[in-house]
Motif scaffolding. Structure first.
Motif, PDB file in Angstrom:
ATOM      1  N   TRP A 265       0.743  -1.137  -0.006  1.00  0.00           N
ATOM      2  CA  TRP A 265      -0.088  -0.024  -0.057  1.00  0.00           C
ATOM      3  C   TRP A 265       1.000   1.217   0.016  1.00  0.00           C
ATOM      4  N   MET A 266       1.775   1.244   0.736  1.00  0.00           N
ATOM      5  CA  MET A 266       2.999   2.094   0.687  1.00  0.00           C
ATOM      6  C   MET A 266       3.356   2.508  -0.765  1.00  0.00           C
ATOM      7  N   ILE A 267       3.873   1.575  -1.353  1.00  0.00           N
ATOM      8  CA  ILE A 267       4.642   1.614  -2.581  1.00  0.00           C
ATOM      9  C   ILE A 267       3.419   2.176  -3.519  1.00  0.00           C
TER      10      ILE A 267
ATOM     11  N   THR B   3       1.348   6.696  -6.825  1.00  0.00           N
ATOM     12  CA  THR B   3       0.209   7.610  -7.041  1.00  0.00           C
ATOM     13  C   THR B   3       0.661   9.061  -6.773  1.00  0.00           C
ATOM     14  N   ALA B   4       1.330   9.221  -5.967  1.00  0.00           N
ATOM     15  CA  ALA B   4       1.745  10.760  -5.390  1.00  0.00           C
ATOM     16  C   ALA B   4       2.646  11.098  -6.741  1.00  0.00           C
ATOM     17  N   ALA B   5       3.578  10.284  -7.074  1.00  0.00           N
ATOM     18  CA  ALA B   5       4.681  10.765  -8.084  1.00  0.00           C
ATOM     19  C   ALA B   5       3.772  10.900  -9.287  1.00  0.00           C
TER      20      ALA B   5
ATOM     21  N   CYS C 246       1.960  14.814 -13.493  1.00  0.00           N
ATOM     22  CA  CYS C 246       0.780  15.467 -14.196  1.00  0.00           C
ATOM     23  C   CYS C 246       0.632  16.675 -13.856  1.00  0.00           C
ATOM     24  N   CYS C 247       0.551  17.022 -12.899  1.00  0.00           N
ATOM     25  CA  CYS C 247       0.361  18.615 -12.361  1.00  0.00           C
ATOM     26  C   CYS C 247       1.584  19.581 -12.680  1.00  0.00           C
TER      27      CYS C 247
END
Length: 56
Positions: A22-24, A29-31, A36-37
């Protein structure tokens, strides 16, 4: 005797592996969100600078 009996945790044997998965997933997802932002911000800056407007 179970190898994980002396670890001092009450978690089931596979819990640490699931937590790291889950941490990976959260880090990936954050990366992707950051990438994208930043791409969207870059396109917005380029558009506002007139790089996408036809040359006159």
């Amino acid at each position: 005797m179970n190898d994980e009996a002396g670890s001092g945790t009450d978690a089931p044997p596979g819990a640490a592996r699931r937590m790291s998965a889950w941490m990976i997933l959260a880090v990936v997802t954050a990366a992707l969100a950051v990438c994208c932002c930043s791409a969207a911000v870059g396109l917005l800056i380029a558009w506002s600078a007139g790089l996408f407007h036809p040359a006159t």
